[in-house]
Write an enzyme that holds these catalytic residues in place. Structure first.
Site, PDB file in Angstrom:
ATOM      1  N   GLN A  36       0.879  -1.172   0.000  1.00 34.61           N
ATOM      2  CA  GLN A  36       0.000   0.000   0.000  1.00 34.61           C
ATOM      3  C   GLN A  36       0.910   1.214   0.000  1.00 34.61           C
ATOM      4  O   GLN A  36       1.400   1.634   1.041  1.00 34.61           O
ATOM      5  CB  GLN A  36      -0.922  -0.042   1.217  1.00 34.61           C
ATOM      6  CG  GLN A  36      -1.738  -1.330   1.315  1.00 34.61           C
ATOM      7  CD  GLN A  36      -2.810  -1.454   0.244  1.00 34.61           C
ATOM      8  OE1 GLN A  36      -3.597  -0.531   0.029  1.00 34.61           O
ATOM      9  NE2 GLN A  36      -2.830  -2.585  -0.453  1.00 34.61           N
ATOM     10  N   ARG A  92      -4.323   4.294   4.050  1.00 36.99           N
ATOM     11  CA  ARG A  92      -3.669   4.886   2.892  1.00 36.99           C
ATOM     12  C   ARG A  92      -4.129   4.170   1.630  1.00 36.99           C
ATOM     13  O   ARG A  92      -4.540   3.007   1.669  1.00 36.99           O
ATOM     14  CB  ARG A  92      -2.150   4.818   3.032  1.00 36.99           C
ATOM     15  CG  ARG A  92      -1.588   3.437   3.033  1.00 36.99           C
ATOM     16  CD  ARG A  92      -0.140   3.373   3.542  1.00 36.99           C
ATOM     17  NE  ARG A  92       0.731   4.348   2.950  1.00 36.99           N
ATOM     18  CZ  ARG A  92       1.237   5.415   3.597  1.00 36.99           C
ATOM     19  NH1 ARG A  92       0.949   5.595   4.883  1.00 36.99           N
ATOM     20  NH2 ARG A  92       2.020   6.253   2.995  1.00 36.99           N
ATOM     21  N   ALA A 110     -11.686   3.124   4.366  1.00 37.11           N
ATOM     22  CA  ALA A 110     -10.757   2.171   3.739  1.00 37.11           C
ATOM     23  C   ALA A 110      -9.941   2.847   2.635  1.00 37.11           C
ATOM     24  O   ALA A 110     -10.166   4.005   2.274  1.00 37.11           O
ATOM     25  CB  ALA A 110     -11.532   0.982   3.195  1.00 37.11           C
ATOM     26  N   HIS A 111      -9.018   2.115   2.090  1.00 40.99           N
ATOM     27  CA  HIS A 111      -8.083   2.664   1.105  1.00 40.99           C
ATOM     28  C   HIS A 111      -8.793   3.158  -0.152  1.00 40.99           C
ATOM     29  O   HIS A 111      -9.755   2.576  -0.597  1.00 40.99           O
ATOM     30  CB  HIS A 111      -6.974   1.672   0.735  1.00 40.99           C
ATOM     31  CG  HIS A 111      -7.417   0.304   0.334  1.00 40.99           C
ATOM     32  ND1 HIS A 111      -6.534  -0.646  -0.095  1.00 40.99           N
ATOM     33  CD2 HIS A 111      -8.637  -0.283   0.314  1.00 40.99           C
ATOM     34  CE1 HIS A 111      -7.179  -1.743  -0.370  1.00 40.99           C
ATOM     35  NE2 HIS A 111      -8.445  -1.566  -0.132  1.00 40.99           N
ATOM     36  N   ASN A 112      -8.271   4.261  -0.643  1.00 36.93           N
ATOM     37  CA  ASN A 112      -8.730   4.848  -1.907  1.00 36.93           C
ATOM     38  C   ASN A 112     -10.134   5.426  -1.856  1.00 36.93           C
ATOM     39  O   ASN A 112     -10.711   5.749  -2.903  1.00 36.93           O
ATOM     40  CB  ASN A 112      -8.642   3.822  -3.049  1.00 36.93           C
ATOM     41  CG  ASN A 112      -7.202   3.444  -3.365  1.00 36.93           C
ATOM     42  OD1 ASN A 112      -6.626   2.558  -2.726  1.00 36.93           O
ATOM     43  ND2 ASN A 112      -6.591   4.145  -4.290  1.00 36.93           N
TER      44      ASN A 112
END
Lengths: 338, 338, 338
Positions: free
Chosen positions: C197, C217, C238-240
């Site tokens: 990540q 991230r 969560a990511h993105n």
């Protein structure tokens, strides 16, 4: 790296070898890739993007048939190839192996080779830490903790007395392992008498645990997470649970006490599982479901309380028609009453 | 300890006194007990295990009638007897009372007798800490915090300005007490204007709070947790809530602002309660339920939004039949339409 | 301060100017206000309290018609006036701008004017911190973090590599920004291969984030929270994910990966949103709902899976009648069968 190098390192077949000298500098999804990025197609749903992507090349399966405006790299597992490219193109800096002068080590601590311990981290007595493990700042490892080799423990983690980690375990920031289980004896006068929680937590190899997740120690014995299981952020695993191998617990899942989760189980986000249950291997539970009874292997479950996922989908769809249904039955009753 | 000693200390009756010399070295559940472990039977569901257990002896109620392959110890409260045996057989080491040299104390801090403060813990100005309280490493007590006697505060806890704890309070790791409440004035242009949160949090005697739980300070006044209440991990108590005595909040429960929870209430895991409600004494809410209106004392609630638990169980069971019901009504309509 | 001073500072009209000399010492809700407290009426539901309140004066809207037993202060936004009075009457002490001697700063750190850094906080290499920002004890800012001006970061926060904060950002205690996203490639043998990540997290101006919240991230690129958005405790992003401006995420909300939340969206407590969805601007989702598909702007949603809120309310009400409905249909079938 050139395209041909990427192909060689991954055993991929480049379908237009004359493009082998094209430079690759990064990795990106199909939509945002630029002319020096490599991308991938794992889900056929995104095949159309191959017509518009700017990517230098795209990983596809060996038998992929479609058209693309860029070179294709055929590999058995395009998504894995993509993950490996991220490793190569964005190498994570590994901290220099050293014990920060402000780290506090108890008595009889045993450190492996090339261990890194960050600023202000506190290591209790008789703790053992394996080779090459990196522990960031502000962690507390209580007495008699054992950490394997090649682990990565980010800042603010608390590992309570006697907790044991295998090798290659990753703890994201603020993980708590081995906090007391939530166990009380209800007294006749309404008070709750605390049951000492004298067990511990044992984590297998290759487990990753997300930020802010808490795993309680067993009352007696061990709360266990078997090898390869991945647990997302803010998840709660109660005392005496046993989670099998290679399972996935998404964010904010909660397991009540003494529940057994099998191997390769997937619990989606915010799922809750009641105590003293057994969830069979390879079971998949959809997000927000509540499991209130044991479930055999290979189940697909959904709903609160959870039922078979196919039935759950039908029942959910039917629920939207329920207000109308009430009216229809009222009409029927009126007619039939006549 | 010998079996006769255990019996004497607990006022238990050993039904085969000739076994009084049998040694007891540990405590275990019926299934895993070995010949030197003591065990207990509190739930009649497990009576059959008395035929197979290897335990040295088993605590049962005075009027227990069944057969067992090991001596029985008759006591009024077998589960409590078991809890006390865990205390005796697995005594928890108490840290030596000392202030770690790296602990930072503000001005005008008042420490009771035999207080323990761990490495790198930071204590603000005018903080008062009662006798024999133990605070582990990496805690931050902001200015004007008051902690009672015999408290146990594990690592990484944050107690914000003016938070007050009673006696014998236990905070598991990473608890946050007194973070700002979530309060904003919506402005006409869509922005949110922060309302200063100038109240505090007050925790009664004998309260225990689980790892990672957050309790917000009141906007004005106090967020309160009354004596004897136990709160599990990753629970959220919003600003201006008031929780009564001896209540149980299981893991991942969330209370919105200004809600009042009575005495001896049980909120099972992942329950949510909307703001400005009153939940009456001794109410029990089943796991994952969502309480959206006030509830009188002695209620049993379940579902989202929550209804009476008996109705909820029926409605949940009926929901599984809903897809079929739609078909049956369609058939009826066809017939009646004829 | 006198009542007339309060009126003047807020541009309020005091309806009985002869009371202008009355002293105001504090702020309180209508029910608990004493003779020196100022209060407010924003919600007409509480109008009756104006007859009984002890308050020195009450803020009301300019066109308010009712009776009161105390002076009224007419202002366009009574709730905002109340919030400003809390600021004036209970000013929060600002720590003296200084770098605590135990704070550890990496190489090439750039600090603005009047920055405060608390005890034992660890700042990585090349970190930049804006003017007047206050960072409390026990925080870890990893390498290359950027923090804007006038930020307030409470104790035990972890800001991972390259995380960037705008100006006037508030992080309550134990926030984690930039932990690894939960991303794995499933291998044919059941194991999960970690996808590095390597992205980061970017937080806009005037964002506030609650205690214990975790924001992962991005795998590549950035997880973003746009300006003015407020996020409550124990929330998981969560990511993105990309969250728009001036949105509200209440406590224990969970967003799965790559989801886009618009501007001025409200997600009530414990809501879950599946991955790769888009939630349109100004959408409001009621507590505990589960969003499983994208939602256009200005939606009102409720339920699991979420549906239009009006339908959800009807379906929930109808669900309580479902057990009875089953019986009624059985009766109809018996009759019609005849």
């Amino acid at each position: 790296m050139r395209l041909a190098d990427v192909a060689e390192r991954l055993g991929a077949t480049l379908d237009c070898p004359e493009q082998g000298d094209r430079p690759v500098l990064g990795v990106a999804p199909l939509e945002t890739a630029t002319a020096t990025d490599i991308s991938f197609l794992a889900n056929p749903r995104y095949t159309a993007l191959l017509q518009s992507t700017e990517a230098a090349a795209v990983f596809v399966r060996p038998d992929f048939q479609g058209e693309a405006r860029c070179p294709l790299l055929r590999v058995p597992h395009p998504y894995l190839a993509f993950a490996k490219c991220i490793e190569w193109f964005y190498p994570q800096p590994k901290p220099a192996a050293k014990i920060h002068p402000t780290a506090i080590l108890g008595t009889d601590v045993v450190l492996g080779a090339e261990v890194t311990i960050g600023a202000y981290t506190v290591i209790g007595d008789r703790v053992r830490i394996g080779d090459r493990t990196v522990i960031d700042s502000h962690c507390t490892l209580y007495d008699d903790v054992v950490v394997g080799a090649d682990c990565r423990i980010y800042s603010h983690c608390a590992l309570r007395e006697r907790v044991r980690l295998g090798d290659r375990v990753i703890l994201q920031n603020s993980v708590v392992l081995g906090s007391d289980g939530f166990g009380y004896v209800p007294l006749p006068d309404g008070r709750h008498y605390k049951i000492p929680q004298v067990g511990t937590v044992v984590i297998g190899n290759d487990v990753e645990i997300g930020a802010g997740t808490t795993i309680d120690r067993a009352t007696l014995g061990e709360t266990t997470i078997a090898q390869g299981t991945k647990i997302d952020n803010l998840t709660m695993v109660a005392h005496n649970c046993a989670i099998g191998e290679n399972s996935i617990l998404c964010a904010q899942v909660g397991l009540a006490g003494s529940t057994r989760i099998g191997n390769q189980v997937v619990l989606a986000g915010q799922v809750g599982v009641a105590g003293h249950l057994t969830i069979g291997d390879r079971t998949v539970v959809s997000a927000k479901s509540g499991i209130s009874s044991s479930v055999p292997p290979d189940s697909r479950m959904g709903g609160i309380p959870a039922m078979d996922q196919a039935l759950y989908l039908k029942a959910s769809a039917a629920l939207r028609q329920l207000p109308q249904l009430l009216k229809r039955v009222r009409k029927l009753e009126a007619k039939v009453g006549e």
